[in-house]
Scaffold this active site. Structure first.
Site, PDB file in Angstrom:
ATOM      1  N   HIS A  62       0.859  -1.187   0.000  1.00 51.68           N
ATOM      2  CA  HIS A  62       0.000   0.000   0.000  1.00 51.68           C
ATOM      3  C   HIS A  62       0.896   1.239   0.000  1.00 51.68           C
ATOM      4  O   HIS A  62       2.129   1.124  -0.020  1.00 51.68           O
ATOM      5  CB  HIS A  62      -0.945  -0.032   1.209  1.00 51.68           C
ATOM      6  CG  HIS A  62      -0.277  -0.284   2.524  1.00 51.68           C
ATOM      7  ND1 HIS A  62       0.593   0.614   3.104  1.00 51.68           N
ATOM      8  CD2 HIS A  62      -0.323  -1.354   3.367  1.00 51.68           C
ATOM      9  CE1 HIS A  62       1.019   0.130   4.250  1.00 51.68           C
ATOM     10  NE2 HIS A  62       0.494  -1.064   4.440  1.00 51.68           N
ATOM     11  N   HIS A  96       3.971   1.407   2.324  1.00 53.80           N
ATOM     12  CA  HIS A  96       5.160   0.724   1.818  1.00 53.80           C
ATOM     13  C   HIS A  96       5.844   1.557   0.730  1.00 53.80           C
ATOM     14  O   HIS A  96       7.066   1.669   0.691  1.00 53.80           O
ATOM     15  CB  HIS A  96       4.792  -0.629   1.207  1.00 53.80           C
ATOM     16  CG  HIS A  96       4.183  -1.613   2.162  1.00 53.80           C
ATOM     17  ND1 HIS A  96       2.910  -2.101   2.013  1.00 53.80           N
ATOM     18  CD2 HIS A  96       4.682  -2.203   3.272  1.00 53.80           C
ATOM     19  CE1 HIS A  96       2.656  -2.966   2.979  1.00 53.80           C
ATOM     20  NE2 HIS A  96       3.708  -3.047   3.765  1.00 53.80           N
TER      21      HIS A  96
END
Ligand SMILES: Nc1ncnc2c1ncn2[C@@H]1O[C@H](COP(=O)(O)OP(=O)(O)OP(=O)(O)O)[C@@H](O)[C@H]1O
Ligand SMILES: [Mg+2]
Length: 278
Positions: free
Chosen positions: A31, A34
């Protein structure tokens, strides 16, 4: 972007790569949180390597190892878009071969909070991160503040083992309504998703009380609990206000503190935290 799943292949490749390697350790199902780590790693190093591995050793009995969300194709697409140089996505057998028996235990920092609910969790984390650091030999490794206790455990281990790398902690990336991004957010049912905003609301309330001068941890903790209690779908696992370095329970905070929450919505357990600064 080169994708490597074989540990021996990676071992042969690593000596040919630049010393200034930025490592982004993840369990995949990526997501924006990250990707923020990925962008920072790319900006600050000659090459970036993303690690994708759902680590069985950090899941307890009855936790969600088998059902943990996975979508490697989507992850690779996202990493390609960020122009990551290498993706290391080893198998469980590749990381924990036959006869594996070496563990890393960061003794005190692993005990409170997450350590109470998830015994053995940080032993699994420290072990896989140590192995990952040995294999990749990064100059810098990027972690998210959302997992504050994990960051502290990894920093302690890096210092204690004398590892030659910098642990970089990046701010928590949030949804527009404040919910911290997490791979496990996909588990939330629609009503639970709305209710989950209570974590950040509660943490912000405590940060405000701290700025207004409240230093007694029990008062701040009660404020966290009261806010979460206003949301019937949430069940508190822990609510804590601690020293930001040691995670020790103290009566009064000094100049800084950390407020942390773990709350369950149905089967989904979410964590979040906020730094308390004047
Ligand atoms: N919202 C976020 N903002 C910044 N970093 C994050 C965020 N969520 C996770 N990270 C960081 O990404 C790294 C990999 O975490 P991980 O793959 O466990 O993702 P996750 O979203 O925390 O998943 P889960 O909540 O299911 O554990 C960790 O260093 C973690 O702190
Ligand atoms: Mg996580």
């Amino acid at each position: 972007m080169k994708v490597i799943t074989s540990v021996p292949e990676w071992k042969a490749l690593r000596p040919k790569l630049p010393a200034s390697l930025g490592l982004i350790p993840t369990m995949g199902f990526l997501h924006e949180g990250h990707l923020a780590l990925v962008r920072r790693a790319r900006a600050e190093n000659e090459a970036a390597v993303a690690w994708i591995f759902v680590n069985p050793k950090q899941f307890g009995q009855g936790e969600d190892f088998t059902t943990y969300p996975r979508d490697i194709e989507r992850d690779l697409h996202l990493l390609e878009g960020e122009r990551v140089d290498y993706v290391l996505a080893p198998t469980v057998e590749g990381v924990y071969g036959p006869g594996f028996q070496t563990y890393v235990n960061v003794e005190e920092l692993s005990k409170p909070l997450e350590g109470v609910t998830r015994p053995g969790h940080f032993r699994g984390v420290a072990t896989v991160v140590a192995k990952m650091f040995c294999l990749t030999q990064p100059r810098r490794a990027y972690f998210g503040q959302k997992d504050a206790q994990q960051c502290a455990v990894v920093k302690r281990m890096t210092e204690d083992l004398g590892l030659l790398l910098e642990v970089v902690v990046c701010p928590t990336v949030r949804e527009p309504d404040g919910l911290a991004m997490s791979s496990r957010n996909v588990y939330l049912q629609p009503g639970e998703r709305e209710a989950a905003t209570v974590l950040y609301r509660a943490l912000q309330g405590v940060a405000q009380a701290f700025r207004a001068g409240e230093r007694r941890t029990e008062n701040l903790r009660q404020l966290l609990l009261a806010t979460v209690a206003s949301e019937p779908l949430g069940t508190v696992d822990y609510a804590a206000v601690t020293d930001p370095e040691t995670f020790a329970a103290i009566e009064r905070l000094g100049a800084r503190g950390l407020a942390l929450l773990a709350v369950k919505f149905g089967k989904t357990r979410l964590i979040d935290n906020i730094e308390l600064t004047p």
